[in-house]
Structure formats: C-alpha cells, structure tokens
Scaffold this active site. Structure first.
Site, PDB file in Angstrom:
ATOM      1  N   GLY A  34       1.031  -1.262  -0.099  1.00 43.15           N
ATOM      2  CA  GLY A  34      -0.010   0.112   0.003  1.00 43.15           C
ATOM      3  C   GLY A  34       1.052   1.261   0.110  1.00 43.15           C
ATOM      4  O   GLY A  34       2.080   1.246  -0.349  1.00 43.15           O
ATOM      5  N   LEU A  36       0.641   3.463  -1.934  1.00 38.33           N
ATOM      6  CA  LEU A  36       1.041   3.557  -3.520  1.00 38.33           C
ATOM      7  C   LEU A  36       1.521   4.974  -4.071  1.00 38.33           C
ATOM      8  O   LEU A  36       1.106   6.009  -3.623  1.00 38.33           O
ATOM      9  CB  LEU A  36      -0.114   3.400  -4.564  1.00 38.33           C
ATOM     10  CG  LEU A  36      -0.756   1.996  -4.124  1.00 38.33           C
ATOM     11  CD1 LEU A  36      -1.845   1.737  -5.076  1.00 38.33           C
ATOM     12  CD2 LEU A  36       0.210   0.743  -3.912  1.00 38.33           C
ATOM     13  N   HIS A  40       5.071   2.346  -7.857  1.00 34.90           N
ATOM     14  CA  HIS A  40       4.311   1.118  -8.033  1.00 34.90           C
ATOM     15  C   HIS A  40       3.436   1.404  -9.321  1.00 34.90           C
ATOM     16  O   HIS A  40       3.000   0.563 -10.202  1.00 34.90           O
ATOM     17  CB  HIS A  40       3.141   1.298  -6.921  1.00 34.90           C
ATOM     18  CG  HIS A  40       3.607   1.033  -5.381  1.00 34.90           C
ATOM     19  ND1 HIS A  40       3.565   1.811  -4.360  1.00 34.90           N
ATOM     20  CD2 HIS A  40       4.396   0.093  -4.945  1.00 34.90           C
ATOM     21  CE1 HIS A  40       4.091   1.373  -3.369  1.00 34.90           C
ATOM     22  NE2 HIS A  40       4.502   0.233  -3.621  1.00 34.90           N
ATOM     23  N   GLY A 161      10.319  -3.755  -8.218  1.00 36.58           N
ATOM     24  CA  GLY A 161      11.255  -2.561  -8.714  1.00 36.58           C
ATOM     25  C   GLY A 161      12.551  -2.845  -7.981  1.00 36.58           C
ATOM     26  O   GLY A 161      12.786  -3.304  -7.183  1.00 36.58           O
ATOM     27  N   GLN A 162      13.605  -2.493  -8.668  1.00 37.49           N
ATOM     28  CA  GLN A 162      14.966  -2.567  -8.713  1.00 37.49           C
ATOM     29  C   GLN A 162      15.279  -1.803  -7.421  1.00 37.49           C
ATOM     30  O   GLN A 162      16.357  -2.385  -6.758  1.00 37.49           O
ATOM     31  CB  GLN A 162      15.773  -2.092  -9.771  1.00 37.49           C
ATOM     32  CG  GLN A 162      17.387  -2.061 -10.099  1.00 37.49           C
ATOM     33  CD  GLN A 162      17.749  -3.705  -9.645  1.00 37.49           C
ATOM     34  OE1 GLN A 162      17.441  -4.521 -10.559  1.00 37.49           O
ATOM     35  NE2 GLN A 162      18.584  -3.883  -8.848  1.00 37.49           N
ATOM     36  N   LYS A 163      14.598  -1.176  -6.896  1.00 35.89           N
ATOM     37  CA  LYS A 163      15.076  -0.253  -5.780  1.00 35.89           C
ATOM     38  C   LYS A 163      15.335  -1.285  -4.535  1.00 35.89           C
ATOM     39  O   LYS A 163      16.353  -1.168  -3.819  1.00 35.89           O
ATOM     40  CB  LYS A 163      14.086   0.579  -5.089  1.00 35.89           C
ATOM     41  CG  LYS A 163      14.440   1.393  -3.790  1.00 35.89           C
ATOM     42  CD  LYS A 163      13.254   2.311  -3.345  1.00 35.89           C
ATOM     43  CE  LYS A 163      12.244   1.427  -2.837  1.00 35.89           C
ATOM     44  NZ  LYS A 163      12.234   0.962  -1.577  1.00 35.89           N
ATOM     45  N   MET A 198      11.843   6.372  -5.181  1.00 39.90           N
ATOM     46  CA  MET A 198      10.532   6.546  -4.490  1.00 39.90           C
ATOM     47  C   MET A 198      10.172   5.309  -3.528  1.00 39.90           C
ATOM     48  O   MET A 198      10.659   4.118  -3.876  1.00 39.90           O
ATOM     49  CB  MET A 198       9.552   6.380  -5.365  1.00 39.90           C
ATOM     50  CG  MET A 198       9.669   7.794  -6.522  1.00 39.90           C
ATOM     51  SD  MET A 198       8.268   7.828  -7.518  1.00 39.90           S
ATOM     52  CE  MET A 198       8.191   9.298  -8.284  1.00 39.90           C
ATOM     53  N   ARG A 201       8.241   4.747   2.361  1.00 38.75           N
ATOM     54  CA  ARG A 201       8.744   5.428   3.829  1.00 38.75           C
ATOM     55  C   ARG A 201       9.258   6.826   3.462  1.00 38.75           C
ATOM     56  O   ARG A 201       9.375   7.483   4.584  1.00 38.75           O
ATOM     57  CB  ARG A 201       9.930   4.650   4.124  1.00 38.75           C
ATOM     58  CG  ARG A 201       9.777   3.349   4.896  1.00 38.75           C
ATOM     59  CD  ARG A 201      10.741   2.815   5.571  1.00 38.75           C
ATOM     60  NE  ARG A 201      10.337   1.817   6.575  1.00 38.75           N
ATOM     61  CZ  ARG A 201      10.059   0.315   6.350  1.00 38.75           C
ATOM     62  NH1 ARG A 201      10.538   0.152   5.036  1.00 38.75           N
ATOM     63  NH2 ARG A 201       9.845  -0.600   7.177  1.00 38.75           N
TER      64      ARG A 201
END
Length: 306
Positions: A34, A36, A40, A161-163, A198, A201
């Site tokens: 969540g 978002l 996302h 995601g690559q993060k 992004m 948090r």
C-alpha cells in the site's frame, strides 16, 4: 467503465483467476504494502501493458517486521490507494486483493519469530547479508508472503522494482528453486526529480529532508561513473569504488550509513573486484532524521554496474 473488483479472500482471488485461465488470459500481479506512489504505478503500467488482466495486492505483511520495527506506524492508506487506482489513465487494473492478516496467516502471526507457528519460507544464501544482516527475519517474511501470493494468484508475471535489489534476487531464487510457474519482472527504480528513490517510507520525510536525502543516489552515481571510466581497462577494485561513494555520503551531517556494499548480481556475495560483463549491485542503507522526532527513517537504494 467497469469498476475495479476488490477481493478480501483467497477463494475470491482463485475464482477470478480460474475465470481468466478458462478464457486463456494472462494475469499480472503487482504485490504492494500500500501507500502507493509513482514507483508502484510504473509497475502497474507495465503489467497492464504485458497482460490481459492485472491484479494489485495491498497487504502490510507482519512477518517481515521485527518486534521493535515500525509495523504499527507503517502507512496504511487504502482509500487513497483505491482512489489512485480508479483514476489511473487509460486501462485500469482489474482487481485489488486486500486480505486481512488472518486470511494470509491462518495459524496466526506474531512479529516475535520464536512465537510464530505454521509454514514459513527461507531462501538461504542471499537473505542473510546486506538488508538481512540488520533485519534477520525480513526476507523470511518476504519470501513467505510472496509464496502465499503466488500460490493464491498463480500469475503469469509478477512485478518488482529494482530499488529493492536484494528482494528481487531473493524472489528470483525462490521462484526458481520452488519450481513456481511465473515470470519475475524487475523494473528500473522510479525516482523523485532530485534522484531520491521513491518509497512508501518517504512519507515520513519533510520536504527539506527529501532534498538532503538526494545525496544517497548522487553518491551511488559517483561510484558508478568511476567504475564506467575504469572498467574500460579491465576489472575495478571495490575499495576504489567505495571511496568515491563514501566521499559524498560522509559529507551529509545527521545521516547514519548502515552499509555500502558491492555484491555479485546473482549470489550477492561480497566482491573484491568488479569484472566488466559480470558487474555488481552497489547498494546502501542510510538512516536519515525525521522532522520533529528522535526517530530515523531507513532508506535503501542501489545502482547496477555492468
């Protein structure tokens, strides 16, 4: 226009998936906790492009939090999340899965690992280092909930995601080793205008802290540029790359560097040199101050060397 279906139970999800299967339709899954954001949305957009049907899960997973971590404080914004999904331009997701904790953990769940009962999944070899060294139960919780979601949805493709670089490696190994029939798609990190990765948090951060936190990505880029220059002549020493990164990050007062690591892109083993063509994941975790609070927010980021 057809409204987005909201499912609360695994049985509802499985019935929806069975209908798609009978219609020979592909299904994409975007797992989220969540809160978002545009990161996302980039995953959702790719799923919509790749698949006949797309489903988003929203579930704050207790088993990946330790007792002292921010489970209760983690942002829960389901109404805003649904509004965002309903306002999505063009094609919209078909369904959202928002289960209760009891639905996902029928045997119950405690953040205290010694009190947990039931089945859990551990991916050995790539879960213990980096994020796993400071959060020992984190990837056990991630692997468990991802397995549950994949079992419930049986998606054609699942999107990350690559993060969360280590999470992506854990999930890729999970799917490979447990013979799960889905394709794991990893998409580039979505960033703020200043380069900050992004993250849900980021909601904890003031605008001033967000601007200061841009130095995290800037430091990684400095290391990446150094590698790109040096790798034209062969392998590059990890210590030299780290020096370029820490030179930038150490100038940030009030930031606590938890780790900076250069790891093998598939095994996450620590490297001494980076071989061109093999490359590395350069990852970091940094704790930054929260405005008006003694607490810190833990931010992670990475770049990929080729």
């Amino acid at each position: 226009m057809k409204s987005i279906q909201i499912f609360r139970t695994v049985a509802q999800v499985r019935q929806w998936r069975a209908n798609a299967l009978f219609a020979h339709q592909s299904v994409g899954l975007v797992p989220t906790m969540g809160a978002l954001h545009d990161g996302h949305c980039s995953l959702i957009s790719q799923s919509l492009q790749d698949n006949d049907k797309s489903i988003v899960s929203i579930f704050v997973n207790p088993s990946q939090f330790a007792p002292h971590e921010d489970l209760d404080a983690y942002p829960r914004t389901v109404d805003a999340d649904m509004a965002l999904l309903n306002q999505f331009p063009g094609k919209k997701v078909d369904a959202v899965f928002i289960p209760k904790v009891s639905e996902m953990y029928p045997s119950g769940i405690s953040t205290n690992i010694d009190e947990q009962r039931g089945a859990f999944v551990a991916v050995k070899g790539c879960s213990e280092q980096l994020e796993g060294s400071s959060r020992p139960q984190f990837f056990r919780g991630v692997a468990t909930v991802v397995t549950k979601l994949l079992n419930a949805v049986t998606p054609t493709r699942v999107y990350f995601g690559q993060k969360d670089a280590q999470q992506c490696v854990v999930v890729q190994n999970l799917v490979k080793d447990l013979l799960i029939e889905t394709t794991v798609k990893v998409l580039p990190t979505k960033r703020e205008a200043n380069g900050l990765a992004m993250s849900s948090r980021n909601a904890y951060l003031s605008e001033e802290t967000k601007q200061k936190s841009a130095v995290i990505y800037q430091s990684l880029v400095n290391g990446e540029r150094f590698y790109q220059e040096k790798s034209q002549h062969g392998p590059v020493n990890v210590g030299e790359i780290l020096a370029r990164i820490t030179d930038t990050l150490n100038d940030s007062t009030g930031f606590d560097i938890e780790y900076i690591a250069l790891s093998h892109p598939e095994t996450l083993e620590d490297l001494e040199v980076v071989e061109p063509g093999v490359g590395a994941v350069v990852s970091t975790a940094v704790r930054v101050p929260r405005e008006g609070s003694s607490q810190q927010t833990r931010l992670i980021d990475n770049v990929i060397l080729h």
